[in-house]
Scaffold this motif. Structure first.
Motif: not given
Length: 165
Positions: A27, A61, A65, A121
């Motif tokens: 993560m 996540p 995001i 990410w």
């Protein structure tokens, strides 16, 4: 990345299960699934279990995001963190040509090919900042996560496994 993974495994990882260690590492921005699979190999987690925990940890996540990063960046800019917000937006802008050239598949490859500065990410950040369609971006990022899992499993459990094992 290797030193962080070792630090995490030997420090925090001593207080939680091996699976949770891998899940949490997966993560973390910039470390993500790549580091999670390295940790899974170091912790001698069976390949199938390591992949599952890494993929799930890397996915968690992403919706946050995609949905919240622009609001977070605006908040940061308004609360004396403008330099950091600017740096994050500049990182997204730097990757714009790679993503826009190939669209859906470009985002998938950007997330899936495990190079420094790429991953779920950054791919989610880029998709959000460029207002990509949420469904298409989510599916593209998910495919990229699966591609990265295949590549990193071969590296972590295959090539690295042969050297370490």
């Amino acid at each position: 990345m290797d030193s962080f993974v070792n630090w995490f495994v030997n420090g925090i990882g001593q207080h939680i299960s091996a699976e949770w260690t891998v899940f949490i590492i997966s993560m973390i921005p910039l470390i993500e699934e790549r580091g999670g699979l390295l940790a899974a190999r170091l912790l001698e987690i069976p390949m199938w279990k390591g992949v599952i925990f890494c993929v799930l940890g890397n996915i968690v996540p992403i919706p946050f995001i995609l949905l919240l990063i622009k609001k977070v960046l605006h908040w940061m800019a308004d609360h004396h963190m403008g330099r950091l917000a600017g740096w994050i937006e500049a990182k997204a802008q730097k990757n714009r040509p790679k993503i826009e050239k190939y669209g859906f598949w470009g985002l998938m490859l950007f997330v899936g090919i495990p190079l420094p500065g790429t991953g779920a990410w950054t791919g989610s950040l880029v998709a959000s900042v460029f207002d990509m369609d949420l469904k298409k971006a989510s599916f593209s990022i998910l495919l990229g996560i699966f591609l990265a899992a295949v590549i990193m499993t071969i590296i972590s459990y295959g090539a690295l496994g042969a050297v370490l094992g």
